[in-house]
Every structure is written in C-alpha cells, then in structure tokens.
Write a protein that holds these residues in place. Structure first.
Motif, PDB file in Angstrom:
ATOM      1  N   LEU A 121     -62.050  36.404 -14.872  1.00  0.00           N
ATOM      2  CA  LEU A 121     -62.299  36.511 -16.309  1.00  0.00           C
ATOM      3  C   LEU A 121     -62.618  35.148 -16.921  1.00  0.00           C
ATOM      4  O   LEU A 121     -63.455  35.037 -17.817  1.00  0.00           O
ATOM      5  CB  LEU A 121     -61.094  37.135 -17.017  1.00  0.00           C
ATOM      6  CG  LEU A 121     -60.842  38.624 -16.755  1.00  0.00           C
ATOM      7  CD1 LEU A 121     -59.518  39.065 -17.368  1.00  0.00           C
ATOM      8  CD2 LEU A 121     -61.992  39.466 -17.311  1.00  0.00           C
ATOM      9  N   SER A 122     -61.931  34.105 -16.438  1.00  0.00           N
ATOM     10  CA  SER A 122     -62.134  32.760 -16.990  1.00  0.00           C
ATOM     11  C   SER A 122     -63.268  32.006 -16.306  1.00  0.00           C
ATOM     12  O   SER A 122     -63.565  30.869 -16.669  1.00  0.00           O
ATOM     13  CB  SER A 122     -60.837  31.945 -16.855  1.00  0.00           C
ATOM     14  OG  SER A 122     -59.792  32.518 -17.599  1.00  0.00           O
ATOM     15  N   LYS A 123     -63.864  32.644 -15.276  1.00  0.00           N
ATOM     16  CA  LYS A 123     -64.925  31.998 -14.488  1.00  0.00           C
ATOM     17  C   LYS A 123     -64.460  30.645 -13.950  1.00  0.00           C
ATOM     18  O   LYS A 123     -65.179  29.632 -14.002  1.00  0.00           O
ATOM     19  CB  LYS A 123     -66.194  31.835 -15.329  1.00  0.00           C
ATOM     20  CG  LYS A 123     -66.797  33.156 -15.809  1.00  0.00           C
ATOM     21  CD  LYS A 123     -68.058  32.929 -16.620  1.00  0.00           C
ATOM     22  CE  LYS A 123     -68.764  34.230 -16.967  1.00  0.00           C
ATOM     23  NZ  LYS A 123     -67.939  35.173 -17.734  1.00  0.00           N
ATOM     24  N   SER A 124     -63.226  30.634 -13.442  1.00  0.00           N
ATOM     25  CA  SER A 124     -62.625  29.396 -12.923  1.00  0.00           C
ATOM     26  C   SER A 124     -63.290  28.955 -11.627  1.00  0.00           C
ATOM     27  O   SER A 124     -63.733  29.786 -10.816  1.00  0.00           O
ATOM     28  CB  SER A 124     -61.130  29.616 -12.667  1.00  0.00           C
ATOM     29  OG  SER A 124     -60.462  30.051 -13.825  1.00  0.00           O
ATOM     30  N   THR A 355     -54.929  29.127 -17.262  1.00  0.00           N
ATOM     31  CA  THR A 355     -56.269  29.529 -16.835  1.00  0.00           C
ATOM     32  C   THR A 355     -57.331  28.844 -17.685  1.00  0.00           C
ATOM     33  O   THR A 355     -57.131  28.592 -18.878  1.00  0.00           O
ATOM     34  CB  THR A 355     -56.427  31.062 -16.904  1.00  0.00           C
ATOM     35  OG1 THR A 355     -57.684  31.446 -16.335  1.00  0.00           O
ATOM     36  CG2 THR A 355     -56.342  31.582 -18.338  1.00  0.00           C
ATOM     37  N   GLY A 356     -58.448  28.531 -17.061  1.00  0.00           N
ATOM     38  CA  GLY A 356     -59.565  27.874 -17.733  1.00  0.00           C
ATOM     39  C   GLY A 356     -60.744  27.769 -16.796  1.00  0.00           C
ATOM     40  O   GLY A 356     -60.708  28.291 -15.675  1.00  0.00           O
ATOM     41  N   GLU A 357     -61.781  27.085 -17.218  1.00  0.00           N
ATOM     42  CA  GLU A 357     -62.985  26.981 -16.390  1.00  0.00           C
ATOM     43  C   GLU A 357     -62.739  26.192 -15.111  1.00  0.00           C
ATOM     44  O   GLU A 357     -63.345  26.472 -14.079  1.00  0.00           O
ATOM     45  CB  GLU A 357     -64.115  26.342 -17.191  1.00  0.00           C
ATOM     46  CG  GLU A 357     -64.656  27.230 -18.314  1.00  0.00           C
ATOM     47  CD  GLU A 357     -65.843  26.604 -19.009  1.00  0.00           C
ATOM     48  OE1 GLU A 357     -66.283  25.512 -18.581  1.00  0.00           O
ATOM     49  OE2 GLU A 357     -66.349  27.204 -19.978  1.00  0.00           O
ATOM     50  N   THR A 360     -57.560  28.442 -12.392  1.00  0.00           N
ATOM     51  CA  THR A 360     -56.490  29.350 -12.796  1.00  0.00           C
ATOM     52  C   THR A 360     -55.355  29.133 -11.814  1.00  0.00           C
ATOM     53  O   THR A 360     -55.571  29.117 -10.604  1.00  0.00           O
ATOM     54  CB  THR A 360     -56.956  30.821 -12.755  1.00  0.00           C
ATOM     55  OG1 THR A 360     -57.960  31.017 -13.750  1.00  0.00           O
ATOM     56  CG2 THR A 360     -55.796  31.769 -13.020  1.00  0.00           C
ATOM     57  N   PHE A 397     -54.249  39.771 -22.144  1.00  0.00           N
ATOM     58  CA  PHE A 397     -55.353  38.880 -21.780  1.00  0.00           C
ATOM     59  C   PHE A 397     -56.456  39.673 -21.079  1.00  0.00           C
ATOM     60  O   PHE A 397     -57.647  39.508 -21.369  1.00  0.00           O
ATOM     61  CB  PHE A 397     -54.859  37.753 -20.873  1.00  0.00           C
ATOM     62  CG  PHE A 397     -55.917  36.747 -20.515  1.00  0.00           C
ATOM     63  CD1 PHE A 397     -56.034  35.557 -21.218  1.00  0.00           C
ATOM     64  CD2 PHE A 397     -56.824  36.990 -19.478  1.00  0.00           C
ATOM     65  CE1 PHE A 397     -57.017  34.623 -20.895  1.00  0.00           C
ATOM     66  CE2 PHE A 397     -57.808  36.066 -19.149  1.00  0.00           C
ATOM     67  CZ  PHE A 397     -57.897  34.882 -19.864  1.00  0.00           C
ATOM     68  N   GLY A 401     -60.096  39.905 -22.360  1.00  0.00           N
ATOM     69  CA  GLY A 401     -61.140  39.346 -21.511  1.00  0.00           C
ATOM     70  C   GLY A 401     -61.255  37.838 -21.557  1.00  0.00           C
ATOM     71  O   GLY A 401     -61.894  37.232 -20.705  1.00  0.00           O
ATOM     72  N   SER A 402     -60.653  37.210 -22.586  1.00  0.00           N
ATOM     73  CA  SER A 402     -60.677  35.754 -22.683  1.00  0.00           C
ATOM     74  C   SER A 402     -59.646  35.305 -23.709  1.00  0.00           C
ATOM     75  O   SER A 402     -59.181  36.104 -24.533  1.00  0.00           O
ATOM     76  CB  SER A 402     -62.064  35.247 -23.099  1.00  0.00           C
ATOM     77  OG  SER A 402     -62.323  35.586 -24.452  1.00  0.00           O
ATOM     78  N   LEU A 403     -59.320  34.024 -23.677  1.00  0.00           N
ATOM     79  CA  LEU A 403     -58.372  33.484 -24.650  1.00  0.00           C
ATOM     80  C   LEU A 403     -58.961  33.536 -26.056  1.00  0.00           C
ATOM     81  O   LEU A 403     -58.254  33.778 -27.039  1.00  0.00           O
ATOM     82  CB  LEU A 403     -58.000  32.044 -24.282  1.00  0.00           C
ATOM     83  CG  LEU A 403     -57.056  31.866 -23.087  1.00  0.00           C
ATOM     84  CD1 LEU A 403     -56.906  30.386 -22.748  1.00  0.00           C
ATOM     85  CD2 LEU A 403     -55.689  32.460 -23.383  1.00  0.00           C
TER      86      LEU A 403
END
Length: 433
Positions: A121-124, A355-357, A360, A397, A401-403
């Motif tokens: 979801l975060s495209k980490s 979690t972030g780009e 995660t 979350f 789907g995103s923060l």
C-alpha cells in the motif's frame, strides 16, 4: 541533519534541532513479562554491565530482540527443527545422541502477512520483519546438571534466553533411536525439568550461603539482600517439591532481587510437540500430544504442535509453493508461525508498524508500553524528545489505503505520552532533539 535523517529510517518525522531534555523512561506495565522487563531495566542503565548487550552508545536504540533456547532429549528433532526454520542453519542432524556439541544460533525473520500488505500500500522499497534468535542446545540427558552427556556447559548457554522451547518427541519411528528406548513424553519432560531444577537448586544454595555470610552495614544493600533471601527461600521450597521457580508467587521486590540469577525454571516454557507429517492436521488424535498438552497446562506453560520433518521439507521449497504444500496437508500455517504466536502470547508481546516509501517495518514491544516507550525501541532520541504519535489501526489503514486518506477520514489519531500502543498500530512519531 541529512545524516541523522538516514540513520533514523522511515519513522523519521517532525525532526527539529531543539535540544531534548533527557528523562528517565517509565517502566512497562505489570502485565509485561518479568524477564523482558528486566532486560528493559538493564537497557535503561538500571542494572550494570550486562546492559551493554542491549544498549551501546549514547544514542543507541532499545533492543527488543528475542532469544529462545531449544532444549530436549537427544533425537527428538531439535536440530532438524532448527535447520528448517533458521535461514542458513548449520546445526548437524544425525541419528545418534550428542550430535550437536556446540550450541548453534540463528536469527529467524518472524512471518507477518500484515507487513507485506502495508508495504504494498505504501509502495515501500523494502519490508523489514522483526526477528527472533534461536539457540539450539545439545540434547540433555539425566544427570546433565552434574556433567552427564556433555554436561551442564549446555545449560549455561540458555541462562539469558527469554523463553525455553522444549521439543518433545511425539512420533513413533523404529529407524530413529530414542535415548531411553521408547517414546514417553511424560518421562522425557520430567528428565529435562528435573535437570533444570537441579541446576537452579545448586545455584540458589550457593547464593543463600553467600548471603548468609554477608556482613554489609549499608542499609539499602541489606534491604535488597533481605528481599533476595526471602525470594530464594520461597523458590527453594518449591524446587524441592519438584515445582519450577515460575510457579512461586513472589512479591515485586523479591522478583526484582532474584532476577540477576537468571534461574532456568523461572523462564517461560513452550512445549513443542514434534509429530509425524500424518498427525499434523489433527494432532489432538495423537495420544502423545494429549499427554504433553495436559502436562503443559499443569506446568503453566504453552504448547505448540509442529512437524520438524514438514518444516524441513518446507525450507527446501520456493516461497510460492509452500502455501500449496501446507494446503495439501490440511494445514493453514507453518510451524514457525504457530511457534512465534505462542511465544508472543506467553511473553506478553505486541507488534506495531512504521510505513513509508523507504520501508515498512515491524517492531516488537511489550504489552502495556506507552507511545514514548515504543518510540524508544526505534531510537532513544524518539523517546527522549517525544511530542506525539500519529496512530491508525492496521485495519483502518488497509481500508483507507494510505496515511493521507486515513488522515482525511479522521481515523488517524494524535496520541500523547500516556497512550498505550495496541497490537497492529501503524505509527508516525513526532519529536524534538
């Protein structure tokens, strides 16, 4: 500042140059496991030189990594299990006693499907699981505490583990010899437990003798010694009755006073019933498993059913084929997953996520930890300069789907210093340093 940002990773939020005022970290709640609570205290500088294992350097993070010691009689499947679940495990596995001479250690990534959902979801760029360190000890036999069968040098290897995984043979196989001639889970468990008791008895007797000879005039030291003496005398009585130290009801000050001895029977135990592949789907039909479950309940311990042979076969399969193989056995989760769940429940542990780009990541904490304490597991600066935490539950979350969307929908909450972190929370920390 850029260097600091990279060092603090994906949870790096709200950084400023405002100096943080050092504060004393509050301790976890009473519901936390006493063994890990003690490690937390030592990591905060409350316990002496052993703290170096858990915290090093002024800006070190608080380590919540887990260690579990695998014990059992020879030829019950300990090393086979170890090899199967530890990546690049090097433990030997052969059909004769004492094949494992030196303790083997390995770090195992803890499987958690939530981690990969959040990462997607975060495209980490990467997903980082939490982990557990396993220590495989040589097979113990009757008299191990006195040096039999390679002796108590192996017992010393599990002094500082957080929990003990006692593998119990619950399968029949004429081709694999049993050190005592027959498969008898109760007898096997009794042998191991008695050796751990004998080892603790010897240590307690030596310590009580030393306390008896103490001539300290320091009032504070005397109070601590009195608490230790009282606690050890209660434990000694239980051990002589064949009961483990963990069954003794100690006052908080007594429990704290005896922690430094790392008593083996004080550690939480999970009995790992090792069954044949054919019994894995319906272990309750195995009479040996029933006996282990009964004993585990009486001994205030956990139980997990596992097939070391199946785990060994799983480890040889590509990741995408493992689920298919488990389904063919009418099993939904690997033994490792079940073992981790049982360990977390027994020790009172929780998982939260950042979690972030960039990444995660899953983090292990004690149940009852507040937001600042959970932040300190990432880095001590997060705890020292804690302002607030932006928090959303895992389920909310995933729906959002995103923060960003979670914030728009009002399910992303601002939590302060008193907030107790919940299982599966997704968190961003704001702090000053």
């Amino acid at each position: 500042m850029a260097t600091m940002s990279r060092a603090l990773g994906s949870a790096f939020v709200g950084f400023t140059r405002t100096p943080a005022v050092p504060t004393t970290a509050p301790l976890p709640s009473p519901c936390a496991s006493s063994a890990l609570l003690f490690r937390w205290q030592r990591s905060r500088g409350i316990g002496g030189s052993a703290a170096r294992r858990f915290s090093s350097g002024r800006n070190a993070k608080i380590s919540m990594s887990l260690r579990a010691g695998i014990v059992g009689l020879p030829n019950v499947g300990k090393s086979t299990l170890f090899n199967a679940i530890v990546e690049n495990g090097k433990a030997q596995a052969a059909n004769f006693p004492f094949c494992t001479i030196n303790p083997n250690t390995g770090v195992v990534a803890i499987p958690d499907p939530r981690l990969h959902v959040l990462s997607k979801l975060s495209k980490s760029k990467q997903a980082v699981p939490t982990s557990i360190e396993l220590v495989d000890i040589a097979g113990l036999v009757k008299g191990a505490s006195k040096g039999e069968g390679l002796g108590n040098q192996f017992l010393s290897n599990i002094r500082e583990v957080d929990s003990i995984l006692q593998v119990v043979r619950c399968f029949e196989d004429d081709d694999i010899v049993h050190v005592n001639g027959k498969v008898d889970p109760k007898s096997d468990i009794d042998v191991i437990n008695l050796e751990l008791i004998f080892c603790d008895l010897e240590q307690i007797e030596k310590r009580l003798d030393k306390l008896k000879k103490s001539k300290t005039k320091d009032a504070q030291v005397k109070v601590k010694e009195d608490a230790e003496r009282s606690g050890l005398e209660k434990i000694l009585k239980a051990l002589l009755e064949g009961k483990p130290a963990r069954s003794v009801d100690l006052a908080d000050h007594e429990k704290e006073a005896v922690q430094h001895l790392y008593l083996l029977t004080m550690k939480p135990v999970i009995y790992v019933a090792n069954v044949a592949e054919s019994d894995l789907a319906e272990p309750d039909k195995n009479p040996h498993v029933k006996e282990v479950a009964k004993l585990a309940s009486e001994l205030q311990s956990g139980i997990v059913t596992i097939s070391a042979q199946v785990e060994a076969e799983l480890s040889e399969l590509p990741l995408e084929e493992r689920v298919e193989y488990l389904n063919s056995l009418d099993v939904t989760e690997s033994g490792l997953g079940n073992l981790v769940k049982a360990t977390y429940n027994l020790l009172g542990l929780r998982t939260y996520f950042t979690t972030g780009e960039q990444e995660t990541k899953a983090w292990t904490i004690l149940a009852g930890m507040t937001a600042p304490q959970a932040a300190g597991v990432i880095h001590s600066d997060f705890q020292k300069g804690f302002i607030r935490a932006e928090t959303v539950s895992y389920d909310d979350f995933v729906v959002a789907g995103s923060l960003g969307v979670a914030r728009e929908k009002g399910v992303l909450r601002l939590e302060g210093k008193e907030y107790v972190v919940q299982e599966g929370d997704v968190m961003l920390f704001r702090f000053n340093v």
